[in-house]
Design an enzyme around this catalytic site. Structure first.
Site: not given
Length: 487
Positions: A294, A260
């Site tokens: 993010c 990720e």
């Protein structure tokens, strides 16, 4: 050790608290610049010992009944909830999170993830029978099959600094539920919370060697945790650049990966959008983890008819947010993680000015003597080729880019190396869904920045490899085995 914190924290290896070979380093409170605690610096040998312990524990743990593994996770969830206040205080001291974020989104979500994976799900499912016209022996017949999830083995979990509870819990809990063992390497900026998580698991009855935690500022700590021959899989959350280096190491031994990585989320706002909703959603970039996330909609693509109003309202929104000590009740925006990162974010704002962007909110350092604060900053009149529009800043900075037609908005949204989560705001739901299907991102929010915590999470392109969350995490931390027999 006390769950409320320690001055000098030991490593957790093979069920024991171990003195670090490399001594200790200070964990700094981003709001006060004072020492929040002392974290251990592991040696390469100690990391390898943790991996070997996880390998030794894998066989017995993987053969433990799923219900027993689930019971350990459930007890851990209860222990974490029982220590919500001291755990949240420690998380605040390490990360600079506001009180609501530390309690709800960090410790609260961490406990919820252990509770989620305490729910036993079927590890096998029937595959529809198939008529083989001619099998391997040349004889026709009906074949039955089961698809069975098997644990991968030893999983190295490398976690991000923006959430030392939810992120590690999202790796550890499903990995353990599937019968894997783990070596956790937390971010060097805020590892103490992860050791509290290990304490909770120890108190919950996790067998020795099943969970190991090693930390350190040295690059060799992470390298050892990734490169060990005892490790079968690496689950990493962090920057794309580091993820690429980890992937290269994993590739040499064909280790499984769950990555990720970075994001530069586009928020496509059409003329018919509810501007108040768009401003509130995009505005979370300024406040949620002070932009250190993010999934944030940091790249706003505004259709011409709404561009000026959106910029004006976003600037007003940013200007009203209270920046300061996260322990104060009315603070909305706390500090970023370190002085180095504050300087990096500020350098991007200055770069935006040089590239021709207009700073319509923020842009100046808040007037505090201590703490790593960055003012919520809005950059208008950007173009998609500017670095501030292409690179992940990871701070409370939003760039706004105008567009004319729908096709142009989609093209601009997709013109990026990243593809984690994008967003669409439109009063025309049919158009919003149509646009969403054309965006090259692992997730798309329509008129919201909220997430469904059972939906798959992960990115396209350089935003990552694989999917987790909900049942998808159980697949991520398992191999699928086919068992076939004559029907």
């Amino acid at each position: 050790m006390s769950a409320e914190g320690v001055d000098r924290q030991g490593l957790f290896v093979d069920g024991a608290w171990v003195e670090p070979d490399g001594g200790y380093y200070a964990v700094i409170d981003p709001a006060t610049e004072e020492t929040a605690g002392w974290a251990p610096e592991a040696s390469r040998d100690q990391v390898h010992a943790a991996c070997a312990a996880a390998r030794e524990a894998f066989g017995p743990w993987s053969r433990t009944a799923p219900e027993e593994r689930a019971a350990v996770l459930a007890r851990a969830a209860d222990i974490i909830r029982a220590h919500l206040v001291p755990y949240a205080e420690l998380a605040q001291a390490e990360t600079g999170a506001t009180l609501g974020t530390a309690r709800g989104m960090q410790v609260g979500v961490g406990a919820a993830r252990f509770r989620r994976y305490a729910r036993v799900e079927p590890a096998e499912w029937a595959v529809a029978p198939q008529i083989n016209e001619a099998g391997p022996m040349g004889k026709a017949g009906v074949m039955g099959a089961l698809a069975v999830r098997q644990p991968v083995g030893v999983v190295t979990c490398i976690t991000s600094y923006n959430n030392p509870w939810a992120n590690p819990a999202g790796k550890i809990a499903p990995a353990l539920a599937m019968g894997n063992t783990v070596v956790v390497k937390p971010a060097p900026q805020d590892p103490l919370s992860v050791y509290r998580m290990a304490e909770a698991l120890e108190a919950a009855g996790v067998p020795r060697g099943v969970v190991n935690v090693v930390s350190g500022r040295s690059v060799e700590v992470g390298e050892a945790a990734v490169g060990s021959r005892d490790v079968d899989m690496v689950s990493f959350t962090g920057s794309t650049a580091v993820g690429q280096r980890i992937a290269e190491v994993c590739g040499r031994d064909m280790k499984r990966q769950l990555m990720e990585l970075g994001g530069k989320g586009a928020a496509v706002v059409f003329d018919d959008a509810d501007i108040g909703s768009a401003v509130a959603g995009i505005g979370t970039t300024f406040s949620f983890y002070s932009g250190q996330i993010c999934t944030a909609p940091t790249r706003v693509l505004a259709q011409r008819g709404v561009y000026d109003r959106l910029v004006e309202q976003l600037a007003g929104y940013a200007g009203r947010l209270r920046v300061g000590d996260p322990r104060e009740r009315h603070t909305v925006v706390g500090p970023v993680i370190s002085a180095t990162h504050r300087d990096r974010v500020e350098s991007y704002v200055e770069l935006g000015r040089k590239e021709g962007a207009v700073v319509v909110a923020g842009g100046e350092r808040p007037p505090y003597d201590r703490g790593f604060y960055v003012a919520p900053t809005l950059l208008a009149d950007c173009t998609n080729d500017m670095r501030v529009a292409r690179e992940e800043i990871f701070g409370p900075v939003v760039s706004v880019i105008p567009f004319d037609e729908e096709e142009e908005g989609i093209a601009l949204a997709n013109d990026t190396d990243y593809g984690l989560i994008d967003y669409v705001w439109s009063g025309d739901v049919a158009r919003a869904f149509r646009v969403a299907r054309q965006l090259r991102a692992g997730g798309v929010g329509i008129n919201t920045v909220g997430r469904n915590m059972e939906a798959p999470f992960g990115g396209f392109k350089k935003s990552g490899v694989g999917r987790d969350v909900g049942s998808y995490a159980l697949h991520a931390y398992s191999e699928v085995q086919a068992i076939v027999w004559p029907g």
